[in-house]
Scaffold this motif. Sequence first.
Motif, PDB file in Angstrom:
ATOM      1  N   ASP A 223      16.458   2.712  -2.184  1.00 59.90           N
ATOM      2  CA  ASP A 223      16.853   2.250  -3.509  1.00 59.90           C
ATOM      3  C   ASP A 223      16.169   0.961  -3.929  1.00 59.90           C
ATOM      4  OD1 ASP A 223      19.084   4.249  -4.170  1.00 59.90           O
ATOM      5  OD2 ASP A 223      19.682   3.516  -2.187  1.00 59.90           O
ATOM      6  N   ARG A 224      15.980   0.050  -2.966  1.00 60.96           N
ATOM      7  CA  ARG A 224      15.318  -1.224  -3.258  1.00 60.96           C
ATOM      8  C   ARG A 224      14.536  -1.704  -2.045  1.00 60.96           C
ATOM      9  NH1 ARG A 224      19.618  -5.318  -5.811  1.00 60.96           N
ATOM     10  NH2 ARG A 224      21.137  -3.988  -4.733  1.00 60.96           N
ATOM     11  N   LEU A 225      13.516  -2.484  -2.311  1.00 60.68           N
ATOM     12  CA  LEU A 225      12.688  -3.052  -1.260  1.00 60.68           C
ATOM     13  C   LEU A 225      12.624  -4.567  -1.454  1.00 60.68           C
ATOM     14  CD1 LEU A 225       9.235  -1.780  -0.050  1.00 60.68           C
ATOM     15  CD2 LEU A 225       9.523  -4.173  -0.651  1.00 60.68           C
ATOM     16  N   PHE A 226      12.851  -5.311  -0.377  1.00 61.31           N
ATOM     17  CA  PHE A 226      12.748  -6.769  -0.400  1.00 61.31           C
ATOM     18  C   PHE A 226      11.660  -7.195   0.585  1.00 61.31           C
ATOM     19  CE2 PHE A 226      16.998  -5.866  -1.858  1.00 61.31           C
ATOM     20  CZ  PHE A 226      17.241  -6.818  -2.840  1.00 61.31           C
ATOM     21  N   CYS A 227      10.828  -8.143   0.161  1.00 60.74           N
ATOM     22  CA  CYS A 227       9.727  -8.605   1.010  1.00 60.74           C
ATOM     23  C   CYS A 227       9.427 -10.064   0.690  1.00 60.74           C
ATOM     24  CB  CYS A 227       8.480  -7.749   0.793  1.00 60.74           C
ATOM     25  SG  CYS A 227       7.776  -7.865  -0.880  1.00 60.74           S
ATOM     26  N   THR A 228       8.425 -10.625   1.375  1.00 62.94           N
ATOM     27  CA  THR A 228       7.911 -11.955   1.041  1.00 62.94           C
ATOM     28  C   THR A 228       6.467 -11.820   0.575  1.00 62.94           C
ATOM     29  OG1 THR A 228       6.875 -12.583   3.150  1.00 62.94           O
ATOM     30  CG2 THR A 228       9.279 -12.842   2.990  1.00 62.94           C
ATOM     31  N   ASP A 229       5.915 -12.935   0.130  1.00 62.55           N
ATOM     32  CA  ASP A 229       4.524 -12.954  -0.343  1.00 62.55           C
ATOM     33  C   ASP A 229       3.547 -13.328   0.773  1.00 62.55           C
ATOM     34  OD1 ASP A 229       5.216 -15.610  -0.029  1.00 62.55           O
ATOM     35  OD2 ASP A 229       4.496 -16.262  -1.998  1.00 62.55           O
ATOM     36  N   SER A 230       3.935 -13.128   2.026  1.00 61.41           N
ATOM     37  CA  SER A 230       3.096 -13.548   3.153  1.00 61.41           C
ATOM     38  C   SER A 230       1.726 -12.875   3.164  1.00 61.41           C
ATOM     39  CB  SER A 230       3.808 -13.264   4.476  1.00 61.41           C
ATOM     40  OG  SER A 230       3.980 -11.865   4.661  1.00 61.41           O
ATOM     41  N   LEU A 231       1.630 -11.676   2.601  1.00 58.94           N
ATOM     42  CA  LEU A 231       0.357 -10.958   2.569  1.00 58.94           C
ATOM     43  C   LEU A 231      -0.215 -10.873   1.163  1.00 58.94           C
ATOM     44  CD1 LEU A 231       0.939  -8.132   5.192  1.00 58.94           C
ATOM     45  CD2 LEU A 231      -0.730  -9.985   5.288  1.00 58.94           C
ATOM     46  N   GLY A 232       0.220 -11.781   0.312  1.00 54.63           N
ATOM     47  CA  GLY A 232      -0.414 -11.903  -0.992  1.00 54.63           C
ATOM     48  C   GLY A 232       0.247 -11.155  -2.119  1.00 54.63           C
ATOM     49  N   VAL A 233       1.339 -10.433  -1.865  1.00 48.56           N
ATOM     50  CA  VAL A 233       2.065  -9.794  -2.969  1.00 48.56           C
ATOM     51  C   VAL A 233       2.667 -10.905  -3.817  1.00 48.56           C
ATOM     52  CG1 VAL A 233       3.949  -8.251  -3.610  1.00 48.56           C
ATOM     53  CG2 VAL A 233       2.586  -7.782  -1.569  1.00 48.56           C
ATOM     54  N   PRO A 234       2.297 -11.021  -5.085  1.00 53.06           N
ATOM     55  CA  PRO A 234       2.796 -12.137  -5.901  1.00 53.06           C
ATOM     56  C   PRO A 234       4.285 -12.013  -6.188  1.00 53.06           C
ATOM     57  CG  PRO A 234       1.521 -10.616  -7.256  1.00 53.06           C
ATOM     58  CD  PRO A 234       1.367 -10.154  -5.835  1.00 53.06           C
ATOM     59  N   THR A 235       4.981 -13.138  -6.128  1.00 53.87           N
ATOM     60  CA  THR A 235       6.423 -13.118  -6.354  1.00 53.87           C
ATOM     61  C   THR A 235       6.770 -12.684  -7.769  1.00 53.87           C
ATOM     62  OG1 THR A 235       6.344 -15.490  -6.876  1.00 53.87           O
ATOM     63  CG2 THR A 235       6.879 -14.881  -4.610  1.00 53.87           C
TER      64      THR A 235
ATOM     65  N   LYS B 236       0.819  -1.210   0.000  1.00 55.22           N
ATOM     66  CA  LYS B 236       0.000   0.000   0.000  1.00 55.22           C
ATOM     67  C   LYS B 236       0.858   1.267   0.000  1.00 55.22           C
ATOM     68  CE  LYS B 236      -3.966  -2.097   2.341  1.00 55.22           C
ATOM     69  NZ  LYS B 236      -4.820  -2.110   3.566  1.00 55.22           N
ATOM     70  N   ALA B 237       2.135   1.105   0.279  1.00 57.20           N
ATOM     71  CA  ALA B 237       3.024   2.254   0.300  1.00 57.20           C
ATOM     72  C   ALA B 237       3.257   2.758  -1.123  1.00 57.20           C
ATOM     73  CB  ALA B 237       4.353   1.888   0.952  1.00 57.20           C
ATOM     74  N   SER B 238       3.447   4.047  -1.254  1.00 59.71           N
ATOM     75  CA  SER B 238       3.723   4.646  -2.561  1.00 59.71           C
ATOM     76  C   SER B 238       5.174   4.390  -2.945  1.00 59.71           C
ATOM     77  CB  SER B 238       3.461   6.151  -2.506  1.00 59.71           C
ATOM     78  OG  SER B 238       4.025   6.804  -3.619  1.00 59.71           O
ATOM     79  N   GLU B 239       5.378   3.663  -4.055  1.00 55.40           N
ATOM     80  CA  GLU B 239       6.743   3.396  -4.506  1.00 55.40           C
ATOM     81  C   GLU B 239       7.483   4.688  -4.797  1.00 55.40           C
ATOM     82  OE1 GLU B 239       9.021   1.434  -8.337  1.00 55.40           O
ATOM     83  OE2 GLU B 239       7.298   0.352  -7.512  1.00 55.40           O
ATOM     84  N   SER B 240       6.806   5.648  -5.407  1.00 56.09           N
ATOM     85  CA  SER B 240       7.464   6.913  -5.732  1.00 56.09           C
ATOM     86  C   SER B 240       7.891   7.648  -4.464  1.00 56.09           C
ATOM     87  CB  SER B 240       6.545   7.796  -6.578  1.00 56.09           C
ATOM     88  OG  SER B 240       5.353   8.121  -5.871  1.00 56.09           O
ATOM     89  N   ALA B 241       7.051   7.591  -3.401  1.00 52.55           N
ATOM     90  CA  ALA B 241       7.407   8.251  -2.150  1.00 52.55           C
ATOM     91  C   ALA B 241       8.595   7.560  -1.488  1.00 52.55           C
ATOM     92  CB  ALA B 241       6.209   8.257  -1.206  1.00 52.55           C
ATOM     93  N   LEU B 242       8.623   6.224  -1.546  1.00 55.95           N
ATOM     94  CA  LEU B 242       9.756   5.484  -0.991  1.00 55.95           C
ATOM     95  C   LEU B 242      11.041   5.829  -1.737  1.00 55.95           C
ATOM     96  CD1 LEU B 242       8.104   1.963  -0.503  1.00 55.95           C
ATOM     97  CD2 LEU B 242       8.615   3.631   1.283  1.00 55.95           C
TER      98      LEU B 242
END
Length: 295
Positions: free
Chosen positions: A265-277, A253-259
């Motif tokens: 520079d980069r964001l790493f996460c998992t798909d635990s909340l449904g973000v598709p890999t 839900k965070a704004s990529e442009s604001a980040l």
Amino acid sequence: MSLGIQMHQGTVNSPHQQADFYRLPAASDEANYRLFQFGAGENHVQLRVPPAKRVTVFFGYRGDQSIMQLLLLTDALRRSGAEQIDLLLPYMPGARQDRVCNVGEALSVKVYASLINQQQYASVSIFDPHSDVTAALLDRVQVIDNHSFVAAIAAQLTGDLVLVSPDAGANKKVFGLAKALQGMPVIRADKHRDVVNGHIIATEVFCDDLSGKTCLIVDDICAGGRTFIELAIKLKQKGAQSVILIVSHYEDKASESALREAGIDRLFCTDSLGVPTHISSEFCHCHAVLRFMNH
């Protein structure tokens, strides 16, 4: 209206080997079960293949409706012969609501934990929970830390790496992570919030000079991203060469442009909340959480 439970017959490469493996929510194959919703809104589950006596359920929380699907699936499995059910729970719902800050609020994490405990799972494995409160409330819980997840990311990076603890509440976990990463340096930060509305009032970084450093901000969850935006600005002001955000649970839900504008520079996460890999891009890199729950 199909709302999604996927059932896999067979084994999974995990501590729960030789168990049938069920995944919730579903992908596309619904051949081994029936799932539908009545007109008034009730969900219903019917298995078409009897389960093994031992079952592992991998449950990805997708809103409170998915909790009801989990309860129905658990009941159907037991009625069909499953004697032991282990639950893999990447994201614990309500984990951030682990204290009552204002009069009239519910202690949400206790309510969700009570629902899970009532199912009497043989074990409940949770990935990088928000605080120790979650583990204290769950029966037969196994906490899986984020060490292997962060280590896998750090191995891909170059430069002079330092860990950044985003606030006082994260210090214990980040210092434990630093130890697991062979003593990677830690920079502490803190944020001050308005306890009534939750807004961040100020952010402080306890370090004078970060010139040439690649800063790894590590936390359990990113929602709107305000914490990390304010922190990244401060890190850049102190000379950080690069800022990497690593979160176990990402709401997308965070704004990529604001980040990006803040200096991340980069964001790493998992798909635990449904973000598709498969959405991984130059900026956002999403990993399958099950890989890290198998360690």
